[in-house]
Scaffold this motif. Structure first.
Motif, PDB file in Angstrom:
ATOM      1  N   SER A   1       0.840  -1.189   0.000  1.00  0.00           N
ATOM      2  CA  SER A   1       0.000   0.000   0.000  1.00  0.00           C
ATOM      3  C   SER A   1       0.880   1.244   0.000  1.00  0.00           C
ATOM      4  O   SER A   1       2.095   1.171   0.248  1.00  0.00           O
ATOM      5  N   PRO A   2       0.297   2.421  -0.224  1.00  0.00           N
ATOM      6  CA  PRO A   2       1.087   3.657  -0.104  1.00  0.00           C
ATOM      7  C   PRO A   2       1.722   3.812   1.283  1.00  0.00           C
ATOM      8  O   PRO A   2       2.848   4.298   1.392  1.00  0.00           O
TER       9      PRO A   2
ATOM     10  N   LEU B   1       8.642   1.560   4.445  1.00  0.00           N
ATOM     11  CA  LEU B   1       9.909   1.033   3.925  1.00  0.00           C
ATOM     12  C   LEU B   1      10.915   2.153   3.690  1.00  0.00           C
ATOM     13  O   LEU B   1      12.111   2.013   3.977  1.00  0.00           O
ATOM     14  N   LYS B   2      10.442   3.255   3.123  1.00  0.00           N
ATOM     15  CA  LYS B   2      11.314   4.411   2.923  1.00  0.00           C
ATOM     16  C   LYS B   2      11.891   4.883   4.252  1.00  0.00           C
ATOM     17  O   LYS B   2      13.077   5.197   4.366  1.00  0.00           O
ATOM     18  N   ALA B   3      11.026   4.931   5.267  1.00  0.00           N
ATOM     19  CA  ALA B   3      11.468   5.374   6.587  1.00  0.00           C
ATOM     20  C   ALA B   3      12.484   4.417   7.186  1.00  0.00           C
ATOM     21  O   ALA B   3      13.492   4.847   7.768  1.00  0.00           O
ATOM     22  N   LEU B   4      12.233   3.124   7.042  1.00  0.00           N
ATOM     23  CA  LEU B   4      13.121   2.120   7.624  1.00  0.00           C
ATOM     24  C   LEU B   4      14.558   2.277   7.144  1.00  0.00           C
ATOM     25  O   LEU B   4      15.504   2.097   7.919  1.00  0.00           O
ATOM     26  N   TYR B   5      14.716   2.611   5.880  1.00  0.00           N
ATOM     27  CA  TYR B   5      16.071   2.715   5.320  1.00  0.00           C
ATOM     28  C   TYR B   5      16.540   4.167   5.204  1.00  0.00           C
ATOM     29  O   TYR B   5      17.464   4.471   4.450  1.00  0.00           O
TER      30      TYR B   5
ATOM     31  N   SER C   1      11.240  14.983  -0.251  1.00  0.00           N
ATOM     32  CA  SER C   1      11.360  14.163  -1.463  1.00  0.00           C
ATOM     33  C   SER C   1      10.019  13.931  -2.149  1.00  0.00           C
ATOM     34  O   SER C   1       9.970  13.423  -3.276  1.00  0.00           O
ATOM     35  N   GLY C   2       8.924  14.277  -1.448  1.00  0.00           N
ATOM     36  CA  GLY C   2       7.593  14.043  -1.989  1.00  0.00           C
ATOM     37  C   GLY C   2       7.107  12.619  -1.822  1.00  0.00           C
ATOM     38  O   GLY C   2       6.058  12.245  -2.371  1.00  0.00           O
ATOM     39  N   ASP C   3       7.839  11.812  -1.049  1.00  0.00           N
ATOM     40  CA  ASP C   3       7.471  10.395  -0.918  1.00  0.00           C
ATOM     41  C   ASP C   3       6.183  10.192  -0.132  1.00  0.00           C
ATOM     42  O   ASP C   3       5.492   9.184  -0.337  1.00  0.00           O
ATOM     43  N   ILE C   4       5.843  11.094   0.752  1.00  0.00           N
ATOM     44  CA  ILE C   4       4.575  10.976   1.478  1.00  0.00           C
ATOM     45  C   ILE C   4       3.427  11.474   0.603  1.00  0.00           C
ATOM     46  O   ILE C   4       2.404  10.796   0.448  1.00  0.00           O
ATOM     47  N   GLU C   5       3.605  12.641   0.028  1.00  0.00           N
ATOM     48  CA  GLU C   5       2.545  13.249  -0.768  1.00  0.00           C
ATOM     49  C   GLU C   5       2.240  12.447  -2.041  1.00  0.00           C
ATOM     50  O   GLU C   5       1.096  12.421  -2.504  1.00  0.00           O
ATOM     51  N   HIS C   6       3.245  11.765  -2.600  1.00  0.00           N
ATOM     52  CA  HIS C   6       3.060  11.043  -3.865  1.00  0.00           C
ATOM     53  C   HIS C   6       3.187   9.529  -3.702  1.00  0.00           C
ATOM     54  O   HIS C   6       3.429   8.815  -4.671  1.00  0.00           O
ATOM     55  N   ALA C   7       3.006   9.052  -2.472  1.00  0.00           N
ATOM     56  CA  ALA C   7       3.153   7.617  -2.209  1.00  0.00           C
ATOM     57  C   ALA C   7       2.180   6.773  -3.018  1.00  0.00           C
ATOM     58  O   ALA C   7       2.503   5.668  -3.459  1.00  0.00           O
ATOM     59  N   LEU C   8       0.977   7.274  -3.216  1.00  0.00           N
ATOM     60  CA  LEU C   8      -0.051   6.528  -3.935  1.00  0.00           C
ATOM     61  C   LEU C   8       0.395   6.188  -5.355  1.00  0.00           C
ATOM     62  O   LEU C   8       0.127   5.093  -5.853  1.00  0.00           O
ATOM     63  N   GLN C   9       1.078   7.117  -6.002  1.00  0.00           N
ATOM     64  CA  GLN C   9       1.571   6.881  -7.358  1.00  0.00           C
ATOM     65  C   GLN C   9       2.898   6.117  -7.354  1.00  0.00           C
ATOM     66  O   GLN C   9       3.093   5.191  -8.138  1.00  0.00           O
ATOM     67  N   ARG C  10       3.809   6.492  -6.456  1.00  0.00           N
ATOM     68  CA  ARG C  10       5.162   5.925  -6.476  1.00  0.00           C
ATOM     69  C   ARG C  10       5.190   4.460  -6.065  1.00  0.00           C
ATOM     70  O   ARG C  10       6.072   3.714  -6.502  1.00  0.00           O
ATOM     71  N   VAL C  11       4.246   4.030  -5.228  1.00  0.00           N
ATOM     72  CA  VAL C  11       4.248   2.631  -4.809  1.00  0.00           C
ATOM     73  C   VAL C  11       3.945   1.699  -5.976  1.00  0.00           C
ATOM     74  O   VAL C  11       4.246   0.496  -5.929  1.00  0.00           O
ATOM     75  N   GLN C  12       3.369   2.214  -7.051  1.00  0.00           N
ATOM     76  CA  GLN C  12       3.035   1.381  -8.204  1.00  0.00           C
ATOM     77  C   GLN C  12       4.219   1.133  -9.134  1.00  0.00           C
ATOM     78  O   GLN C  12       4.191   0.209  -9.949  1.00  0.00           O
TER      79      GLN C  12
END
Length: 286
Positions: A227-228, A234-238, A265-276
């Motif tokens: 999921s997002p 995972l991003k946070a873990l590393y 980095s926009g990883d929270i705001e764009h997680a929905l798209q980037r996880v795909q």
């Protein structure tokens, strides 16, 4: 060396129980699809609960620092610090399909975590062993690759598939094993769940929690794929702001910097798209 057991329980998630009538499964599938599309179409300024700093922090503590089947009074953060090599063994049919699913999921995890992940043809020295087998052989495979089955009897009795990892004294993950009984996992409609969840947990997110949603680490979630929120965890873990061996208190103290980095980095705001990107969901066309 200590090891952590991470089973996928035999209790089926709502979306995959084969005993459900088709109409219920179809309704659930389209309900989830509608929610997914609604989220995807939200304006950029809208924020879901799983995107809030407080919720991400709480979810990370639950999934990264709590333990299932192993009570730990003083849990420590664990993760890999060296490149990961993966060895695959299969004594069932469809070995190429199994390898394709595994390769896709590993590439996805490498993309998210930034950890180099490569395959090897040698079991000796491999960081992760992934064993596709039959249900009748699970106990023998546990004995061969993990240890005495009686020491993990509860997990064996409850799990559709299971994994474990070993740690060194610095709480770095140095070795992992995943055992997937293909026939039993298919019977429970959990083969994809096993591939996605067990391997993801093996990177250092070993716990399940019904309080974390949406997530593959929630046994009552409808998620088969990452999921997002899982992407963010995972991003946070590393993140370079975290280190193996950190206590809960230390992780909480460092986490504002982790969140700041993820926002920048926009990883929270764009997680929905980037996880795909590179995802197993895209690979199977689901």
């Amino acid at each position: 060396m200590p090891y952590i057991i991470m089973p996928i329980n035999s209790l089926p998630r709502h979306r995959v129980t084969q005993s459900n009538p088709p109409s219920e499964k179809t309704l659930l599938k389209y309900t989830y699809l509608s929610v997914f599309l609604a989220l995807f179409c939200l304006p950029a300024f809208a924020q879901e609960r799983w995107q809030s700093d407080v919720y991400i922090t709480q979810s990370f503590i639950k999934i990264a620092l709590e333990r299932e089947y192993k009570e730990t009074k003083h849990p420590k953060l664990v993760r890999w610090e060296k490149p990961i090599t993966v060895y695959v063994e299969s004594d069932t049919g469809d070995s190429q399909l199994q390898l394709d699913l595994l390769t896709t999921q590993m590439r996805h995890l490498a993309y998210i975590s930034g950890m180099p992940i490569h395959f090897t043809k040698q079991a000796k020295g491999a960081g992760i062993l992934v064993i596709f087998t039959q249900y009748k052989n699970v106990e023998d495979k546990v004995r061969q690759y993990i240890g005495n089955p009686d020491k993990i009897r509860k997990a064996l009795n409850e799990a559709v598939c299971l994994g474990n990892f070993r740690l060194n004294q610095r709480h770095e993950i140095t070795r992992g094993t995943i055992i997937i009984p293909v026939d039993y996992a298919r019977e429970k409609a959990r083969l994809l769940d096993c591939v996605v969840e067990e391997i993801t947990q093996l990177l250092g997110l070993p716990n399940d929690s019904d309080e974390v949603f949406p997530s593959v680490f929630n046994d009552h979630s409808i998620d088969t794929y990452l999921s997002p929120l899982d992407y963010i965890l995972l991003k946070a873990l590393y993140s370079p702001y975290l280190k193996p061996g950190m206590t809960v208190k230390q992780v909480k103290a460092a986490f504002p910097n982790v969140l700041k980095e993820l926002h920048q980095s926009g990883d929270i705001e764009h997680a929905l798209q980037r996880v795909q990107i590179h995802s197993l969901r895209r690979y199977v066309g689901d």
